[in-house]
Scaffold this motif. Sequence first.
Motif, mmCIF file in Angstrom:
data_model
loop_
_atom_site.group_PDB
_atom_site.id
_atom_site.type_symbol
_atom_site.label_atom_id
_atom_site.label_comp_id
_atom_site.label_asym_id
_atom_site.label_seq_id
_atom_site.Cartn_x
_atom_site.Cartn_y
_atom_site.Cartn_z
ATOM 1 N N ILE A 13 -0.509 2.943 3.130
ATOM 2 C CA ILE A 13 0.439 3.673 3.971
ATOM 3 C C ILE A 13 1.124 2.660 4.879
ATOM 4 N N ASP A 14 2.455 2.643 4.838
ATOM 5 C CA ASP A 14 3.265 1.824 5.742
ATOM 6 C C ASP A 14 3.918 2.776 6.741
ATOM 7 N N THR B 267 1.676 5.184 -1.093
ATOM 8 C CA THR B 267 1.721 4.872 -2.522
ATOM 9 C C THR B 267 1.117 5.996 -3.357
ATOM 10 N N ASP B 268 0.589 7.016 -2.734
ATOM 11 C CA ASP B 268 0.000 8.154 -3.435
ATOM 12 C C ASP B 268 0.393 9.441 -2.714
ATOM 13 N N GLN B 269 0.790 10.451 -3.449
ATOM 14 C CA GLN B 269 1.234 11.712 -2.839
ATOM 15 C C GLN B 269 0.116 12.469 -2.143
ATOM 16 N N TYR B 270 -1.139 12.127 -2.416
ATOM 17 C CA TYR B 270 -2.259 12.828 -1.788
ATOM 18 C C TYR B 270 -2.731 12.172 -0.484
ATOM 19 N N ALA B 271 -2.189 11.022 -0.166
ATOM 20 C CA ALA B 271 -2.583 10.336 1.064
ATOM 21 C C ALA B 271 -2.117 11.153 2.266
ATOM 22 N N ALA B 272 -3.037 11.458 3.170
ATOM 23 C CA ALA B 272 -2.728 12.247 4.360
ATOM 24 C C ALA B 272 -2.827 11.365 5.598
#
Length: 132
Positions: A127-128, A74-79
């Motif tokens: 994150i899915d 849901t967020d582009q910065y999630a790694a």
Amino acid sequence: MRPSKRIALAAAAAAVVGGIAAAPSASAASSASAATSSCGGNVVATAVKYSYGNASCSITGVPGLKVTYRWTATDQYAAMQAFGMDANGVSHWYNCGSGGGACTVPWGNQIATPKIRAWDAPHAARIDFTVS
């Protein structure tokens, strides 16, 4: 029932027991994604520390097997990092990038549950992921 049919039914029943996905024959193990079924899970990534998530199945490997994790965030910065094992059966965390995508990792001849760990610097993100 003929004995050969009983053996075939017993082998098929033993292939998937208690959520363990059976791997295909060794000849198919060289493909990029050789697991027989798809499973997955989700995790909320935070900035404080790694968040861990397990898939809803286990994978029975064969020599040379690779597993593909597909994921969205849901967020582009999630790694995200994906769990995998090298040829010697030693487990490693493999970097999959940030924001979502696909990541193929070595699995080999091991039985284990696929898992991920994730982190998001600015704020929490969901994150899915699926594993195939």
